[in-house]
Design a protein around this motif. Structure first.
Motif, PDB file in Angstrom:
ATOM      1  N   THR A 299      -9.471   7.454  -5.312  1.00 55.34           N
ATOM      2  CA  THR A 299      -9.306   8.781  -4.713  1.00 55.34           C
ATOM      3  C   THR A 299     -10.180   9.772  -5.455  1.00 55.34           C
ATOM      4  O   THR A 299     -10.141   9.852  -6.693  1.00 55.34           O
ATOM      5  CB  THR A 299      -7.839   9.237  -4.786  1.00 55.34           C
ATOM      6  N   SER A 301     -11.410  13.932  -5.642  1.00 58.69           N
ATOM      7  CA  SER A 301     -10.946  15.276  -5.284  1.00 58.69           C
ATOM      8  C   SER A 301     -11.942  16.308  -5.794  1.00 58.69           C
ATOM      9  O   SER A 301     -12.511  16.154  -6.877  1.00 58.69           O
ATOM     10  CB  SER A 301      -9.573  15.548  -5.895  1.00 58.69           C
ATOM     11  N   ASN A 314      -9.494   9.199  -0.034  1.00 59.18           N
ATOM     12  CA  ASN A 314      -9.347   7.896  -0.672  1.00 59.18           C
ATOM     13  C   ASN A 314     -10.227   6.896   0.068  1.00 59.18           C
ATOM     14  O   ASN A 314     -10.157   6.792   1.289  1.00 59.18           O
ATOM     15  CB  ASN A 314      -7.883   7.450  -0.610  1.00 59.18           C
ATOM     16  N   SER A 428       0.214  17.095  -4.839  1.00 62.15           N
ATOM     17  CA  SER A 428       0.877  16.532  -3.653  1.00 62.15           C
ATOM     18  C   SER A 428       0.680  17.484  -2.484  1.00 62.15           C
ATOM     19  O   SER A 428       0.457  18.684  -2.665  1.00 62.15           O
ATOM     20  CB  SER A 428       2.362  16.292  -3.922  1.00 62.15           C
ATOM     21  N   TRP A 451      -1.354  12.450  -5.463  1.00 59.95           N
ATOM     22  CA  TRP A 451      -2.369  11.738  -6.227  1.00 59.95           C
ATOM     23  C   TRP A 451      -2.434  12.217  -7.677  1.00 59.95           C
ATOM     24  O   TRP A 451      -2.230  13.381  -7.982  1.00 59.95           O
ATOM     25  CB  TRP A 451      -3.739  11.876  -5.570  1.00 59.95           C
ATOM     26  N   PRO A 453      -5.099  10.253  -9.955  1.00 59.48           N
ATOM     27  CA  PRO A 453      -5.918   9.071 -10.218  1.00 59.48           C
ATOM     28  C   PRO A 453      -5.996   8.716 -11.698  1.00 59.48           C
ATOM     29  O   PRO A 453      -6.136   9.588 -12.556  1.00 59.48           O
ATOM     30  CB  PRO A 453      -7.299   9.477  -9.669  1.00 59.48           C
ATOM     31  N   THR A 482      -5.489   5.542  -6.831  1.00 63.04           N
ATOM     32  CA  THR A 482      -5.507   6.056  -5.460  1.00 63.04           C
ATOM     33  C   THR A 482      -4.318   6.960  -5.208  1.00 63.04           C
ATOM     34  O   THR A 482      -3.344   6.963  -5.973  1.00 63.04           O
ATOM     35  CB  THR A 482      -5.468   4.909  -4.442  1.00 63.04           C
ATOM     36  N   TRP A 483      -4.433   7.698  -4.120  1.00 58.74           N
ATOM     37  CA  TRP A 483      -3.276   8.479  -3.720  1.00 58.74           C
ATOM     38  C   TRP A 483      -2.218   7.562  -3.125  1.00 58.74           C
ATOM     39  O   TRP A 483      -2.464   6.391  -2.822  1.00 58.74           O
ATOM     40  CB  TRP A 483      -3.645   9.603  -2.773  1.00 58.74           C
ATOM     41  N   ASP A 505       3.670  12.113 -12.159  1.00 63.54           N
ATOM     42  CA  ASP A 505       2.653  11.068 -12.339  1.00 63.54           C
ATOM     43  C   ASP A 505       3.179   9.922 -13.188  1.00 63.54           C
ATOM     44  O   ASP A 505       4.328   9.943 -13.662  1.00 63.54           O
ATOM     45  CB  ASP A 505       1.360  11.644 -12.905  1.00 63.54           C
TER      46      ASP A 505
END
Length: 536
Positions: A299, A301, A314, A428, A451, A453, A482-483, A505
Protein backbone atom coordinates in the motif's frame (compact mmCIF):
# COMPACT_ATOMS: atom_id res chain seq x y z
CA UNK A 1 -16.54 45.97 -30.17
CA UNK A 2 -14.51 48.99 -29.09
CA UNK A 3 -10.88 49.66 -29.94
CA UNK A 4 -9.48 48.24 -26.70
CA UNK A 5 -11.44 45.00 -27.08
CA UNK A 6 -10.22 44.57 -30.66
CA UNK A 7 -6.63 45.05 -29.52
CA UNK A 8 -7.16 42.47 -26.75
CA UNK A 9 -8.60 39.95 -29.22
CA UNK A 10 -5.68 40.47 -31.61
CA UNK A 11 -3.20 39.89 -28.76
CA UNK A 12 -4.93 36.74 -27.50
CA UNK A 13 -4.99 35.26 -31.01
CA UNK A 14 -1.33 36.17 -31.52
CA UNK A 15 -0.33 34.43 -28.27
CA UNK A 16 -2.31 31.33 -29.23
CA UNK A 17 -0.70 31.34 -32.69
CA UNK A 18 2.77 31.61 -31.16
CA UNK A 19 2.02 28.67 -28.85
CA UNK A 20 0.64 26.51 -31.69
CA UNK A 21 3.67 27.29 -33.89
CA UNK A 22 6.10 26.45 -31.09
CA UNK A 23 4.31 23.15 -30.43
CA UNK A 24 4.57 22.24 -34.11
CA UNK A 25 8.32 22.89 -34.09
CA UNK A 26 8.66 20.78 -30.94
CA UNK A 27 7.56 17.76 -33.00
CA UNK A 28 11.24 17.55 -33.96
CA UNK A 29 11.83 16.27 -30.40
CA UNK A 30 8.42 14.98 -29.29
CA UNK A 31 9.62 13.24 -26.11
CA UNK A 32 11.28 16.43 -24.85
CA UNK A 33 9.31 19.13 -22.98
CA UNK A 34 7.87 21.94 -25.07
CA UNK A 35 8.40 25.61 -24.22
CA UNK A 36 5.10 25.73 -22.35
CA UNK A 37 5.82 22.54 -20.39
CA UNK A 38 9.27 23.85 -19.46
CA UNK A 39 7.80 27.13 -18.17
CA UNK A 40 5.09 25.24 -16.23
CA UNK A 41 7.75 22.99 -14.69
CA UNK A 42 9.81 26.00 -13.66
CA UNK A 43 6.69 27.52 -12.07
CA UNK A 44 5.92 24.33 -10.12
CA UNK A 45 9.52 23.96 -8.96
CA UNK A 46 9.56 27.58 -7.78
CA UNK A 47 6.18 27.71 -6.04
CA UNK A 48 5.43 24.06 -5.29
CA UNK A 49 5.90 24.42 -1.55
CA UNK A 50 3.24 27.10 -1.32
CA UNK A 51 0.79 25.64 -3.85
CA UNK A 52 0.95 21.85 -3.37
CA UNK A 53 -1.70 21.54 -0.66
CA UNK A 54 -3.96 24.09 -2.35
CA UNK A 55 -3.74 22.36 -5.73
CA UNK A 56 -4.35 18.89 -4.30
CA UNK A 57 -7.22 20.13 -2.11
CA UNK A 58 -8.93 21.93 -5.00
CA UNK A 59 -8.26 19.53 -7.88
CA UNK A 60 -6.99 16.25 -6.36
CA UNK A 61 -5.45 14.02 -9.02
CA UNK A 62 -6.63 16.48 -11.71
CA UNK A 63 -4.10 19.08 -10.54
CA UNK A 64 -1.99 18.64 -13.71
CA UNK A 65 -4.97 19.31 -15.97
CA UNK A 66 -5.87 22.37 -13.93
CA UNK A 67 -2.30 23.67 -14.19
CA UNK A 68 -2.17 23.07 -17.95
CA UNK A 69 -5.44 24.91 -18.49
CA UNK A 70 -4.33 27.69 -16.18
CA UNK A 71 -1.01 28.07 -18.03
CA UNK A 72 -2.77 28.44 -21.39
CA UNK A 73 -5.18 30.97 -19.93
CA UNK A 74 -2.28 32.92 -18.42
CA UNK A 75 -0.55 32.92 -21.81
CA UNK A 76 -3.70 34.34 -23.38
CA UNK A 77 -3.74 37.05 -20.70
CA UNK A 78 -0.15 37.90 -21.67
CA UNK A 79 -1.37 38.07 -25.25
CA UNK A 80 -4.17 40.46 -24.33
CA UNK A 81 -1.63 42.70 -22.60
CA UNK A 82 0.67 42.50 -25.63
CA UNK A 83 -2.19 43.54 -27.90
CA UNK A 84 -3.03 46.56 -25.77
CA UNK A 85 0.61 47.62 -25.51
CA UNK A 86 1.19 47.29 -29.25
CA UNK A 87 -1.96 49.28 -30.03
CA UNK A 88 -0.72 52.07 -27.80
CA UNK A 89 2.92 52.20 -28.85
CA UNK A 90 4.57 50.21 -31.62
CA UNK A 91 6.89 47.27 -30.70
CA UNK A 92 6.02 47.23 -26.99
CA UNK A 93 3.64 44.30 -27.44
CA UNK A 94 6.11 42.54 -29.72
CA UNK A 95 8.77 42.92 -27.03
CA UNK A 96 6.49 41.12 -24.57
CA UNK A 97 6.09 38.20 -27.00
CA UNK A 98 9.86 38.04 -27.48
CA UNK A 99 10.37 38.08 -23.71
CA UNK A 100 8.04 35.13 -23.23
CA UNK A 101 9.94 33.20 -25.91
CA UNK A 102 13.25 33.88 -24.18
CA UNK A 103 11.76 32.80 -20.85
CA UNK A 104 10.73 29.52 -22.47
CA UNK A 105 14.28 28.88 -23.72
CA UNK A 106 15.71 29.68 -20.27
CA UNK A 107 13.22 27.33 -18.60
CA UNK A 108 14.09 24.59 -21.11
CA UNK A 109 17.80 25.00 -20.39
CA UNK A 110 17.25 24.16 -16.71
CA UNK A 111 14.93 21.19 -17.42
CA UNK A 112 16.83 17.86 -17.24
CA UNK A 113 15.06 16.59 -20.36
CA UNK A 114 15.09 19.91 -22.21
CA UNK A 115 16.59 20.34 -25.69
CA UNK A 116 17.91 23.89 -26.01
CA UNK A 117 18.41 23.74 -29.80
CA UNK A 118 14.83 22.60 -30.39
CA UNK A 119 13.51 25.06 -27.81
CA UNK A 120 15.42 27.91 -29.43
CA UNK A 121 14.01 27.02 -32.84
CA UNK A 122 10.51 26.74 -31.37
CA UNK A 123 10.88 30.12 -29.65
CA UNK A 124 12.16 31.77 -32.83
CA UNK A 125 9.31 30.42 -34.94
CA UNK A 126 6.73 31.10 -32.23
CA UNK A 127 7.86 34.70 -31.78
CA UNK A 128 7.90 35.28 -35.55
CA UNK A 129 4.42 33.82 -36.03
CA UNK A 130 3.04 35.64 -32.98
CA UNK A 131 4.49 38.96 -34.19
CA UNK A 132 3.13 38.59 -37.71
CA UNK A 133 -0.32 37.63 -36.42
CA UNK A 134 -0.37 40.49 -33.92
CA UNK A 135 0.66 43.18 -36.41
CA UNK A 136 -1.62 41.82 -39.14
CA UNK A 137 -4.68 41.62 -36.93
CA UNK A 138 -4.12 45.04 -35.38
CA UNK A 139 -4.02 46.49 -38.88
CA UNK A 140 -7.09 44.55 -40.00
CA UNK A 141 -8.93 45.48 -36.82
CA UNK A 142 -8.00 49.15 -37.39
CA UNK A 143 -6.16 49.67 -34.10
CA UNK A 144 -2.56 50.14 -35.26
CA UNK A 145 -0.76 53.38 -34.50
CA UNK A 146 1.95 55.28 -36.30
CA UNK A 147 5.40 55.18 -34.68
CA UNK A 148 5.45 57.38 -31.59
CA UNK A 149 1.83 58.43 -32.04
CA UNK A 150 -1.25 57.78 -29.94
CA UNK A 151 -3.96 58.29 -32.55
CA UNK A 152 -7.48 57.82 -31.20
CA UNK A 153 -9.87 55.69 -33.20
CA UNK A 154 -12.55 58.27 -32.54
CA UNK A 155 -10.56 60.80 -34.61
CA UNK A 156 -11.04 58.66 -37.69
CA UNK A 157 -14.80 58.90 -37.28
CA UNK A 158 -14.92 62.67 -36.70
CA UNK A 159 -17.22 64.46 -39.22
CA UNK A 160 -15.49 66.30 -42.06
CA UNK A 161 -16.99 69.81 -42.28
CA UNK A 162 -16.36 69.86 -46.04
CA UNK A 163 -18.03 66.51 -46.69
CA UNK A 164 -21.47 66.26 -48.26
CA UNK A 165 -23.34 64.87 -45.31
CA UNK A 166 -26.82 65.85 -46.43
CA UNK A 167 -27.51 67.47 -43.05
CA UNK A 168 -25.80 68.34 -39.80
CA UNK A 169 -26.61 65.47 -37.43
CA UNK A 170 -24.76 62.12 -36.96
CA UNK A 171 -21.54 60.75 -38.47
CA UNK A 172 -20.98 60.86 -42.20
CA UNK A 173 -22.08 57.94 -44.35
CA UNK A 174 -18.40 57.19 -45.14
CA UNK A 175 -17.54 56.87 -41.44
CA UNK A 176 -20.44 54.44 -40.86
CA UNK A 177 -19.26 52.34 -43.78
CA UNK A 178 -15.74 52.29 -42.34
CA UNK A 179 -17.04 51.12 -38.94
CA UNK A 180 -19.07 48.38 -40.62
CA UNK A 181 -15.98 47.33 -42.56
CA UNK A 182 -13.96 47.12 -39.36
CA UNK A 183 -16.61 44.88 -37.80
CA UNK A 184 -16.54 42.61 -40.84
CA UNK A 185 -12.74 42.41 -40.60
CA UNK A 186 -12.94 41.49 -36.93
CA UNK A 187 -15.41 38.69 -37.71
CA UNK A 188 -13.65 37.35 -40.80
CA UNK A 189 -10.06 37.69 -39.68
CA UNK A 190 -10.77 36.79 -36.06
CA UNK A 191 -12.68 33.60 -36.92
CA UNK A 192 -10.22 32.69 -39.65
CA UNK A 193 -7.17 33.14 -37.45
CA UNK A 194 -8.86 31.28 -34.61
CA UNK A 195 -9.71 28.33 -36.87
CA UNK A 196 -6.13 28.10 -38.17
CA UNK A 197 -4.68 28.32 -34.68
CA UNK A 198 -6.98 25.61 -33.30
CA UNK A 199 -6.21 23.39 -36.28
CA UNK A 200 -2.47 23.88 -35.76
CA UNK A 201 -2.73 23.16 -32.03
CA UNK A 202 -4.84 20.03 -32.52
CA UNK A 203 -2.47 18.84 -35.25
CA UNK A 204 0.57 19.35 -33.01
CA UNK A 205 -1.10 17.52 -30.12
CA UNK A 206 -2.29 14.60 -32.24
CA UNK A 207 0.92 14.10 -34.19
CA UNK A 208 3.00 14.62 -31.07
CA UNK A 209 1.10 11.95 -29.14
CA UNK A 210 1.57 9.50 -32.01
CA UNK A 211 5.29 10.20 -32.24
CA UNK A 212 5.75 9.94 -28.46
CA UNK A 213 3.98 6.59 -28.28
CA UNK A 214 5.87 5.30 -31.30
CA UNK A 215 9.21 6.11 -29.69
CA UNK A 216 8.38 5.27 -26.07
CA UNK A 217 7.12 1.70 -26.43
CA UNK A 218 5.91 -0.15 -23.34
CA UNK A 219 6.23 -3.95 -23.69
CA UNK A 220 3.07 -6.04 -23.64
CA UNK A 221 4.22 -8.23 -20.76
CA UNK A 222 6.97 -9.01 -18.27
CA UNK A 223 8.70 -12.25 -17.32
CA UNK A 224 6.85 -14.03 -14.54
CA UNK A 225 7.81 -13.26 -10.96
CA UNK A 226 8.85 -16.21 -8.82
CA UNK A 227 6.95 -16.74 -6.69
CA UNK A 228 3.92 -14.52 -7.41
CA UNK A 229 2.43 -12.64 -4.48
CA UNK A 230 -0.26 -14.43 -2.51
CA UNK A 231 -3.35 -12.24 -2.81
CA UNK A 232 -6.66 -13.04 -1.07
CA UNK A 233 -9.16 -14.13 -3.71
CA UNK A 234 -12.20 -13.44 -1.53
CA UNK A 235 -13.23 -11.68 1.67
CA UNK A 236 -15.53 -12.81 4.49
CA UNK A 237 -17.96 -9.95 3.82
CA UNK A 238 -19.36 -7.84 1.01
CA UNK A 239 -20.31 -4.18 0.98
CA UNK A 240 -21.24 -2.29 -2.15
CA UNK A 241 -18.95 0.70 -2.53
CA UNK A 242 -16.10 -0.76 -0.46
CA UNK A 243 -12.68 -0.24 -2.03
CA UNK A 244 -11.37 -3.50 -3.55
CA UNK A 245 -8.40 -5.10 -1.88
CA UNK A 246 -6.26 -4.56 -4.99
CA UNK A 247 -6.74 -1.08 -6.45
CA UNK A 248 -7.21 -1.27 -10.24
CA UNK A 249 -4.35 0.47 -12.04
CA UNK A 250 -6.73 2.93 -13.71
CA UNK A 251 -8.03 4.00 -10.27
CA UNK A 252 -4.68 4.24 -8.49
CA UNK A 253 -3.98 7.79 -7.39
CA UNK A 254 -1.32 9.87 -9.10
CA UNK A 255 0.33 12.81 -7.36
CA UNK A 256 3.71 14.03 -8.60
CA UNK A 257 5.49 17.11 -9.90
CA UNK A 258 5.60 16.08 -13.57
CA UNK A 259 3.55 18.50 -15.68
CA UNK A 260 3.76 16.17 -18.66
CA UNK A 261 4.17 12.46 -18.06
CA UNK A 262 7.75 11.71 -19.16
CA UNK A 263 8.00 9.62 -22.33
CA UNK A 264 11.09 7.49 -21.86
CA UNK A 265 12.70 5.76 -24.85
CA UNK A 266 13.87 2.48 -23.34
CA UNK A 267 16.72 2.04 -25.86
CA UNK A 268 18.14 5.35 -24.63
CA UNK A 269 17.41 4.83 -20.92
CA UNK A 270 19.63 3.36 -18.22
CA UNK A 271 19.40 3.09 -14.46
CA UNK A 272 22.58 4.21 -12.70
CA UNK A 273 23.68 3.39 -9.16
CA UNK A 274 26.16 6.03 -8.05
CA UNK A 275 27.58 7.92 -5.10
CA UNK A 276 28.99 6.20 -2.03
CA UNK A 277 29.32 2.74 -3.57
CA UNK A 278 32.26 0.46 -4.33
CA UNK A 279 31.20 -0.24 -7.91
CA UNK A 280 28.94 2.11 -9.84
CA UNK A 281 26.34 0.26 -11.91
CA UNK A 282 24.50 1.12 -15.12
CA UNK A 283 21.65 -1.16 -16.17
CA UNK A 284 19.58 -1.07 -19.34
CA UNK A 285 15.87 -1.86 -19.31
CA UNK A 286 16.51 -5.22 -20.96
CA UNK A 287 19.10 -6.09 -18.31
CA UNK A 288 16.75 -5.03 -15.53
CA UNK A 289 13.76 -7.15 -16.59
CA UNK A 290 16.04 -10.12 -17.34
CA UNK A 291 16.92 -10.42 -13.66
CA UNK A 292 14.98 -12.55 -11.18
CA UNK A 293 11.73 -10.68 -10.59
CA UNK A 294 9.81 -10.75 -7.33
CA UNK A 295 6.30 -9.56 -6.55
CA UNK A 296 5.04 -7.76 -3.44
CA UNK A 297 1.67 -6.34 -2.46
CA UNK A 298 2.26 -2.90 -0.96
CA UNK A 299 0.00 0.00 0.00
CA UNK A 300 1.31 3.42 -1.00
CA UNK A 301 0.01 6.71 0.37
CA UNK A 302 0.61 10.35 -0.49
CA UNK A 303 1.61 12.58 2.41
CA UNK A 304 -0.96 15.13 1.14
CA UNK A 305 -3.81 12.71 1.78
CA UNK A 306 -6.35 14.31 4.08
CA UNK A 307 -8.17 12.24 6.71
CA UNK A 308 -10.64 10.14 4.74
CA UNK A 309 -8.98 11.02 1.44
CA UNK A 310 -8.40 8.80 -1.60
CA UNK A 311 -4.69 9.46 -2.21
CA UNK A 312 -3.86 5.92 -1.13
CA UNK A 313 -3.94 2.60 -2.97
CA UNK A 314 -2.92 -1.04 -2.75
CA UNK A 315 -1.27 -2.81 -5.69
CA UNK A 316 0.84 -5.79 -6.73
CA UNK A 317 4.31 -4.53 -7.61
CA UNK A 318 6.79 -6.55 -9.69
CA UNK A 319 10.49 -5.76 -9.71
CA UNK A 320 14.01 -6.40 -8.53
CA UNK A 321 14.93 -6.30 -4.88
CA UNK A 322 16.57 -2.96 -4.07
CA UNK A 323 18.79 -4.67 -1.50
CA UNK A 324 20.15 -6.99 -4.20
CA UNK A 325 21.01 -4.04 -6.45
CA UNK A 326 22.75 -2.22 -3.61
CA UNK A 327 24.62 -5.34 -2.57
CA UNK A 328 25.97 -5.67 -6.11
CA UNK A 329 27.11 -2.03 -6.07
CA UNK A 330 28.55 -2.33 -2.56
CA UNK A 331 27.37 0.40 -0.19
CA UNK A 332 30.33 2.28 1.25
CA UNK A 333 30.65 2.80 5.03
CA UNK A 334 29.16 6.13 6.04
CA UNK A 335 26.36 6.12 3.44
CA UNK A 336 23.20 6.99 5.38
CA UNK A 337 20.76 7.99 2.64
CA UNK A 338 19.39 6.48 -0.56
CA UNK A 339 18.26 9.08 -3.10
CA UNK A 340 16.18 8.25 -6.14
CA UNK A 341 16.27 10.69 -9.06
CA UNK A 342 13.75 10.85 -11.88
CA UNK A 343 14.46 11.56 -15.54
CA UNK A 344 12.85 14.98 -14.99
CA UNK A 345 15.08 15.86 -12.05
CA UNK A 346 12.73 15.06 -9.13
CA UNK A 347 14.52 13.57 -6.12
CA UNK A 348 13.39 11.69 -3.02
CA UNK A 349 15.62 10.36 -0.26
CA UNK A 350 15.23 8.04 2.74
CA UNK A 351 17.61 6.62 5.36
CA UNK A 352 19.57 3.48 4.47
CA UNK A 353 18.47 2.14 7.86
CA UNK A 354 14.97 1.67 6.39
CA UNK A 355 16.37 -1.41 4.62
CA UNK A 356 17.72 -2.93 7.83
CA UNK A 357 14.34 -4.63 8.32
CA UNK A 358 14.57 -7.67 6.01
CA UNK A 359 10.80 -8.07 5.99
CA UNK A 360 10.14 -4.60 4.58
CA UNK A 361 9.50 -4.80 0.80
CA UNK A 362 11.83 -2.55 -1.20
CA UNK A 363 11.72 -2.83 -4.98
CA UNK A 364 13.01 -1.30 -8.15
CA UNK A 365 9.57 -1.91 -9.64
CA UNK A 366 8.99 -2.52 -13.35
CA UNK A 367 5.44 -3.85 -13.13
CA UNK A 368 2.09 -3.04 -11.53
CA UNK A 369 -0.83 -5.42 -11.09
CA UNK A 370 0.67 -8.01 -13.41
CA UNK A 371 1.53 -5.63 -16.26
CA UNK A 372 4.50 -3.41 -17.12
CA UNK A 373 4.37 -0.06 -15.37
CA UNK A 374 2.10 2.45 -17.10
CA UNK A 375 3.70 5.79 -17.92
CA UNK A 376 1.56 7.56 -15.35
CA UNK A 377 3.00 5.34 -12.62
CA UNK A 378 6.66 5.48 -13.56
CA UNK A 379 7.58 3.48 -16.67
CA UNK A 380 10.20 2.16 -17.15
CA UNK A 381 11.04 1.81 -13.42
CA UNK A 382 10.22 3.28 -10.04
CA UNK A 383 11.00 2.73 -6.38
CA UNK A 384 8.46 1.10 -4.06
CA UNK A 385 9.39 1.10 -0.36
CA UNK A 386 6.80 -0.13 2.13
CA UNK A 387 5.89 1.99 5.13
CA UNK A 388 7.12 5.47 4.15
CA UNK A 389 5.32 8.20 2.25
CA UNK A 390 5.90 8.49 -1.47
CA UNK A 391 7.47 11.94 -1.36
CA UNK A 392 10.57 10.50 0.34
CA UNK A 393 10.70 7.18 -1.46
CA UNK A 394 8.48 6.44 -4.47
CA UNK A 395 10.56 8.01 -7.25
CA UNK A 396 8.89 7.39 -10.62
CA UNK A 397 10.60 7.41 -14.04
CA UNK A 398 13.71 6.40 -12.12
CA UNK A 399 17.07 7.24 -13.72
CA UNK A 400 19.51 7.10 -10.80
CA UNK A 401 19.89 5.62 -7.33
CA UNK A 402 22.46 7.64 -5.41
CA UNK A 403 24.06 6.74 -2.10
CA UNK A 404 24.90 9.75 0.04
CA UNK A 405 24.51 11.03 3.60
CA UNK A 406 21.40 12.40 5.23
CA UNK A 407 23.18 15.72 5.69
CA UNK A 408 24.63 15.78 2.19
CA UNK A 409 21.44 16.05 0.16
CA UNK A 410 17.77 16.94 0.59
CA UNK A 411 15.06 15.55 -1.65
CA UNK A 412 12.76 17.78 -3.70
CA UNK A 413 10.15 18.38 -1.00
CA UNK A 414 12.43 18.70 2.03
CA UNK A 415 13.56 22.29 1.45
CA UNK A 416 9.92 23.12 0.64
CA UNK A 417 8.83 22.56 4.22
CA UNK A 418 8.20 18.80 4.48
CA UNK A 419 9.77 16.40 6.97
CA UNK A 420 13.00 14.55 6.16
CA UNK A 421 11.76 11.25 7.57
CA UNK A 422 8.15 10.26 6.95
CA UNK A 423 6.77 6.90 8.11
CA UNK A 424 3.17 6.40 6.96
CA UNK A 425 0.82 7.09 9.86
CA UNK A 426 -1.84 4.66 11.00
CA UNK A 427 -5.02 5.66 9.17
CA UNK A 428 -8.55 4.46 8.48
CA UNK A 429 -11.35 5.52 6.17
CA UNK A 430 -15.10 4.97 5.90
CA UNK A 431 -16.03 4.01 2.33
CA UNK A 432 -19.70 3.19 2.99
CA UNK A 433 -22.07 4.68 3.75
CA UNK A 434 -21.18 7.93 2.03
CA UNK A 435 -22.69 11.32 2.63
CA UNK A 436 -25.86 11.59 0.59
CA UNK A 437 -26.58 7.84 0.49
CA UNK A 438 -30.23 6.96 1.00
CA UNK A 439 -30.34 4.81 4.13
CA UNK A 440 -33.33 3.06 5.64
CA UNK A 441 -33.61 2.01 9.28
CA UNK A 442 -32.42 -1.54 9.84
CA UNK A 443 -29.14 -3.35 9.22
CA UNK A 444 -26.76 -1.02 7.36
CA UNK A 445 -23.21 -2.06 6.35
CA UNK A 446 -20.44 0.25 7.51
CA UNK A 447 -17.17 -0.57 5.79
CA UNK A 448 -13.86 0.85 4.67
CA UNK A 449 -10.11 0.37 4.69
CA UNK A 450 -7.34 0.92 7.24
CA UNK A 451 -3.59 0.93 6.74
CA UNK A 452 -0.27 1.09 8.59
CA UNK A 453 2.19 -0.42 6.07
CA UNK A 454 5.02 -2.44 7.58
CA UNK A 455 3.20 -2.57 10.94
CA UNK A 456 -0.18 -3.93 9.88
CA UNK A 457 -3.60 -3.37 11.43
CA UNK A 458 -4.71 -5.42 14.44
CA UNK A 459 -8.05 -3.73 15.10
CA UNK A 460 -10.58 -1.31 13.65
CA UNK A 461 -13.32 0.22 15.80
CA UNK A 462 -16.46 2.11 14.87
CA UNK A 463 -18.77 4.25 16.95
CA UNK A 464 -21.98 6.09 16.20
CA UNK A 465 -23.02 9.43 17.73
CA UNK A 466 -20.19 9.35 20.26
CA UNK A 467 -21.32 6.04 21.78
CA UNK A 468 -19.26 3.02 22.68
CA UNK A 469 -16.68 1.64 20.26
CA UNK A 470 -17.59 -1.54 18.38
CA UNK A 471 -15.06 -3.95 16.89
CA UNK A 472 -15.25 -4.23 13.12
CA UNK A 473 -14.56 -7.46 11.24
CA UNK A 474 -11.25 -7.42 9.39
CA UNK A 475 -10.64 -8.88 5.94
CA UNK A 476 -7.82 -11.12 4.77
CA UNK A 477 -4.49 -9.54 3.75
CA UNK A 478 -1.38 -10.59 1.85
CA UNK A 479 0.87 -9.12 4.55
CA UNK A 480 1.21 -6.31 7.07
CA UNK A 481 2.44 -4.08 4.23
CA UNK A 482 -1.09 -3.66 2.81
CA UNK A 483 -4.28 -2.06 3.85
CA UNK A 484 -7.07 -4.15 5.34
CA UNK A 485 -10.75 -4.01 4.49
CA UNK A 486 -13.09 -3.82 7.46
CA UNK A 487 -16.84 -4.22 7.97
CA UNK A 488 -19.47 -3.66 10.67
CA UNK A 489 -23.19 -4.50 10.53
CA UNK A 490 -24.92 -1.46 12.10
CA UNK A 491 -28.48 -1.61 13.34
CA UNK A 492 -29.36 1.90 12.22
CA UNK A 493 -32.27 3.79 13.78
CA UNK A 494 -33.97 6.62 11.93
CA UNK A 495 -32.56 10.13 12.14
CA UNK A 496 -29.27 11.94 11.60
CA UNK A 497 -26.11 10.22 12.80
CA UNK A 498 -22.33 10.66 12.91
CA UNK A 499 -20.14 7.60 12.26
CA UNK A 500 -16.47 7.60 13.31
CA UNK A 501 -13.66 5.09 12.79
CA UNK A 502 -10.24 4.52 14.31
CA UNK A 503 -7.57 1.85 13.80
CA UNK A 504 -4.90 0.26 15.94
CA UNK A 505 -1.69 -0.84 14.24
CA UNK A 506 0.36 -3.98 14.77
CA UNK A 507 2.54 -2.22 17.34
CA UNK A 508 -0.52 -1.54 19.49
CA UNK A 509 -0.75 2.19 18.75
CA UNK A 510 -4.22 3.60 18.13
CA UNK A 511 -4.51 6.51 15.76
CA UNK A 512 -4.93 9.86 17.41
CA UNK A 513 -8.20 11.77 17.46
CA UNK A 514 -6.37 15.09 17.30
CA UNK A 515 -6.68 16.65 13.87
CA UNK A 516 -3.31 17.37 12.24
CA UNK A 517 -2.77 18.91 8.79
CA UNK A 518 -0.78 16.95 6.17
CA UNK A 519 2.26 19.22 6.30
CA UNK A 520 4.96 18.43 7.38
CA UNK A 521 4.64 14.64 7.76
CA UNK A 522 1.05 13.49 7.17
CA UNK A 523 -2.50 14.10 8.41
CA UNK A 524 -3.98 12.66 11.59
CA UNK A 525 -7.48 12.38 13.02
CA UNK A 526 -10.53 10.11 12.94
CA UNK A 527 -12.55 9.95 9.75
CA UNK A 528 -16.26 10.66 10.22
CA UNK A 529 -19.34 10.51 8.05
CA UNK A 530 -22.62 12.28 8.69
CA UNK A 531 -25.60 10.29 7.43
CA UNK A 532 -29.38 10.46 7.51
CA UNK A 533 -31.47 7.32 8.01
CA UNK A 534 -35.12 7.23 7.01
CA UNK A 535 -37.70 5.40 9.13
CA UNK A 536 -39.24 2.30 7.59
Amino acid sequence: MDRRSRASLAGALAAAAALAAAELVNLAAPTRPSLLIAVETWFVDTFAGALKDIAVALFGTADKIALAVGAVLLLLVFGVLAGKLEAKDRWRGVALIVGFGLAGVAATARHPQGSVPVASAAALVGVAVGTVVLLTLLDRFDVRVAPGAARAFADRRAPDPGAASGGGDGPPVGALAEVAGTRRDVMVWGLGAGALIVTGGVLAKGVGDRLRRARSIIPDSLPAAAPPASVPTSQPFEATGLSPYITPTRDFYRIDTAIQTPFVVTDEWTLKVTGMVDNELELTYAELVARDLVEEVVTLSCVSNEVGGDLVGNARWTGIGLRDVLAEAGVAPGATQIVGESVDGFTAGFPTSILDDPDRPALVAVGMNGQPLPRAHGFPARLVIAGIYGYVSATKWLSEIRLTTLEGEDGYWIDRGWAKEAPIKTSSRIDVPRRGDRLVAGTVPVAGVAWAPNRGIQAVEVRVDGGSWQQAELGRVASDDTWVQWHLAWEAPGGDHVIEVRATDGDGRTQSRQEVAPIPDGAEGWHRQEVSVAER
